[in-house]
Design a protein around this motif. Sequence first.
Motif, PDB file in Angstrom:
ATOM      1  N   GLU A 165       7.099   7.701  13.602  1.00 59.21           N
ATOM      2  CA  GLU A 165       6.723   6.494  14.355  1.00 59.21           C
ATOM      3  C   GLU A 165       6.246   5.399  13.405  1.00 59.21           C
ATOM      4  N   GLN A 166       5.436   5.775  12.405  1.00 59.40           N
ATOM      5  CA  GLN A 166       4.953   4.785  11.445  1.00 59.40           C
ATOM      6  C   GLN A 166       6.099   4.218  10.610  1.00 59.40           C
ATOM      7  N   ILE A 167       7.002   5.097  10.203  1.00 63.72           N
ATOM      8  CA  ILE A 167       8.181   4.627   9.475  1.00 63.72           C
ATOM      9  C   ILE A 167       8.970   3.647  10.325  1.00 63.72           C
ATOM     10  N   GLY A 168       9.132   3.983  11.606  1.00 64.39           N
ATOM     11  CA  GLY A 168       9.888   3.122  12.508  1.00 64.39           C
ATOM     12  C   GLY A 168       9.297   1.728  12.627  1.00 64.39           C
ATOM     13  N   ILE A 169       7.974   1.639  12.609  1.00 65.03           N
ATOM     14  CA  ILE A 169       7.323   0.329  12.680  1.00 65.03           C
ATOM     15  C   ILE A 169       7.687  -0.502  11.454  1.00 65.03           C
ATOM     16  N   LEU A 170       7.607   0.116  10.273  1.00 61.64           N
ATOM     17  CA  LEU A 170       7.953  -0.620   9.055  1.00 61.64           C
ATOM     18  C   LEU A 170       9.428  -0.996   9.042  1.00 61.64           C
ATOM     19  N   GLU A 171      10.298  -0.064   9.455  1.00 62.14           N
ATOM     20  CA  GLU A 171      11.733  -0.339   9.472  1.00 62.14           C
ATOM     21  C   GLU A 171      12.084  -1.444  10.459  1.00 62.14           C
ATOM     22  N   SER A 172      11.299  -1.574  11.525  1.00 60.26           N
ATOM     23  CA  SER A 172      11.589  -2.627  12.509  1.00 60.26           C
ATOM     24  C   SER A 172      11.426  -4.023  11.916  1.00 60.26           C
ATOM     25  N   PHE A 173      10.699  -4.096  10.795  1.00 61.55           N
ATOM     26  CA  PHE A 173      10.548  -5.370  10.084  1.00 61.55           C
ATOM     27  C   PHE A 173      11.481  -5.445   8.873  1.00 61.55           C
ATOM     28  N   GLY A 174      12.430  -4.530   8.808  1.00 61.44           N
ATOM     29  CA  GLY A 174      13.405  -4.536   7.722  1.00 61.44           C
ATOM     30  C   GLY A 174      12.876  -4.002   6.413  1.00 61.44           C
ATOM     31  N   PHE A 175      11.821  -3.193   6.454  1.00 60.52           N
ATOM     32  CA  PHE A 175      11.185  -2.690   5.233  1.00 60.52           C
ATOM     33  C   PHE A 175      11.526  -1.218   5.039  1.00 60.52           C
ATOM     34  N   ASP A 176      11.952  -0.842   3.814  1.00 55.45           N
ATOM     35  CA  ASP A 176      12.291   0.563   3.588  1.00 55.45           C
ATOM     36  C   ASP A 176      11.802   1.108   2.242  1.00 55.45           C
ATOM     37  N   LYS A 177      10.925   0.376   1.550  1.00 48.38           N
ATOM     38  CA  LYS A 177      10.318   0.921   0.331  1.00 48.38           C
ATOM     39  C   LYS A 177       9.099   1.742   0.742  1.00 48.38           C
ATOM     40  N   ILE A 178       9.376   2.945   1.196  1.00 49.46           N
ATOM     41  CA  ILE A 178       8.375   3.747   1.881  1.00 49.46           C
ATOM     42  C   ILE A 178       8.208   5.106   1.204  1.00 49.46           C
ATOM     43  N   LYS A 179       6.961   5.519   1.069  1.00 60.17           N
ATOM     44  CA  LYS A 179       6.637   6.892   0.689  1.00 60.17           C
ATOM     45  C   LYS A 179       5.843   7.503   1.835  1.00 60.17           C
ATOM     46  N   VAL A 180       6.044   8.794   2.088  1.00 59.14           N
ATOM     47  CA  VAL A 180       5.500   9.431   3.293  1.00 59.14           C
ATOM     48  C   VAL A 180       4.657  10.647   2.903  1.00 59.14           C
ATOM     49  N   SER A 181       3.589  10.874   3.657  1.00 63.18           N
ATOM     50  CA  SER A 181       2.820  12.107   3.487  1.00 63.18           C
ATOM     51  C   SER A 181       2.544  12.719   4.851  1.00 63.18           C
ATOM     52  N   LEU A 182       2.551  14.039   4.895  1.00 58.54           N
ATOM     53  CA  LEU A 182       2.196  14.795   6.097  1.00 58.54           C
ATOM     54  C   LEU A 182       1.205  15.858   5.655  1.00 58.54           C
ATOM     55  N   LYS A 183      -0.014  15.784   6.162  1.00 53.40           N
ATOM     56  CA  LYS A 183      -1.067  16.647   5.644  1.00 53.40           C
ATOM     57  C   LYS A 183      -1.901  17.273   6.749  1.00 53.40           C
ATOM     58  N   ALA A 184      -2.362  18.478   6.441  1.00 54.06           N
ATOM     59  CA  ALA A 184      -3.340  19.164   7.280  1.00 54.06           C
ATOM     60  C   ALA A 184      -4.242  19.956   6.351  1.00 54.06           C
ATOM     61  N   SER A 185      -5.391  20.394   6.856  1.00 56.00           N
ATOM     62  CA  SER A 185      -6.235  21.261   6.045  1.00 56.00           C
ATOM     63  C   SER A 185      -5.686  22.678   6.030  1.00 56.00           C
ATOM     64  N   SER A 186      -4.778  22.966   6.953  1.00 55.71           N
ATOM     65  CA  SER A 186      -4.090  24.256   6.998  1.00 55.71           C
ATOM     66  C   SER A 186      -2.898  24.229   6.050  1.00 55.71           C
ATOM     67  N   VAL A 187      -2.820  25.217   5.159  1.00 53.08           N
ATOM     68  CA  VAL A 187      -1.699  25.291   4.225  1.00 53.08           C
ATOM     69  C   VAL A 187      -0.392  25.484   4.969  1.00 53.08           C
ATOM     70  N   THR A 188      -0.361  26.430   5.896  1.00 48.06           N
ATOM     71  CA  THR A 188       0.893  26.724   6.597  1.00 48.06           C
ATOM     72  C   THR A 188       1.368  25.543   7.424  1.00 48.06           C
ATOM     73  N   ALA A 189       0.436  24.835   8.075  1.00 47.18           N
ATOM     74  CA  ALA A 189       0.831  23.670   8.883  1.00 47.18           C
ATOM     75  C   ALA A 189       1.410  22.578   7.996  1.00 47.18           C
ATOM     76  N   THR A 190       0.793  22.344   6.844  1.00 47.23           N
ATOM     77  CA  THR A 190       1.294  21.324   5.933  1.00 47.23           C
ATOM     78  C   THR A 190       2.680  21.686   5.415  1.00 47.23           C
TER      79      THR A 190
END
Length: 371
Positions: A165-190
């Motif tokens: 969803e966050q990527i989509g917001i940036l892309e809606s403005f024509g922006f694609d120089k993006i780095k992404v992170s997905l994090k949890a305190s749980s190792v398996t979830a991350t």
Amino acid sequence: MTPRKTTRRILIGDVPVGGGAPVSIQSMTNTDTSDAGATLAQIRALHRAGCQIVRLAVPTLQAAETLKEILPDSPVPLVADIHFNADLAVKAIRAGIHAVRINPGNIGDREKVKRVVEAAGEAGIPIRVGANAGSLPGGLAESFEKQGMTHAQALSEALCAAASEQIGILESFGFDKIKVSLKASSVTATVDACRLFSSRSDYPLHLGITEAGTEWAGTLKSAVGIGALLLEGIGDTIRVSLTADPVKEVRAAIAILEAAGLRDAYPEIVSCPTCGRTKYDLIPLAEEITAYVRSLKERGCTFRIRKIAVMGCAVNGPGEASDAELGIAGGPPGRLQLFRNGTITETIPAEEALERMKREITTYIIKEPSK
């Protein structure tokens, strides 16, 4: 090891991220960013330890203004960490920051996000977005559970959905120089979330276990989670998040990359776990030699030696560590044996072992730091 996934290439300052570039090490200062002297001192310490990208919290106008003093003297690219305030993000960009980290969901309405995106686009710098298990939109994970998923599956899907969803917001403005992170305190979830996202997107991924804990526990959790993903070819930048001196984050990150075969460990130091055959105080000697080599590396020295061994006895010294170009092992009472490539070359008094090993190690230095 699985071949690394090819992701899009972005640049954070002069550090390439994604597109086959080496996995880079990131950390974050814990100084008050409005104190330029203290912040620069910590940035330099992180750089000496091997950090390649440093993130700074920018929570106030004064912190944003101080970036103008910090940026010209920083030895590494800097990322501004922004929450809730589009004005601070724009000020950081205009000050010359090399990247910004924002959450479009808390930065304000679309017009405020657009201002940040346009400023980043004009400056030619990337934006990092991502999802954290502790701040997912209400009911998002539950919506996946209602589809019949387990809690773990639902959390992974929710993290991916929030990041997308966050990527989509940036892309809606024509922006694609993006780095992404997905994090949890749980190792398996991350790990599960990063695997899932990587299978669906080619944006570069920043890896880390959030709120991992103190130095010991946090390093172990990070090594398991980050290491598992790296061995699967996933990940472009990493941060080992520790409740500790940030320099320790960098040292742990280097060790993880070396263990995963993604960074040259020269010289690698191996040591045995000790047993009843060990007749000298091996543990402090191994720790002192490791610290000495690390200090030389942090000064900028490079070596022509691949492996150094600190072993307990002749069985696991010249025997098991015979591939070490230089090593030391227990010998007769009160004496230790120097060996090279499996051959004992000399027996020395135990009290001389540390200083002798230091002298031997320096003979393998092929590049000294410039003064």
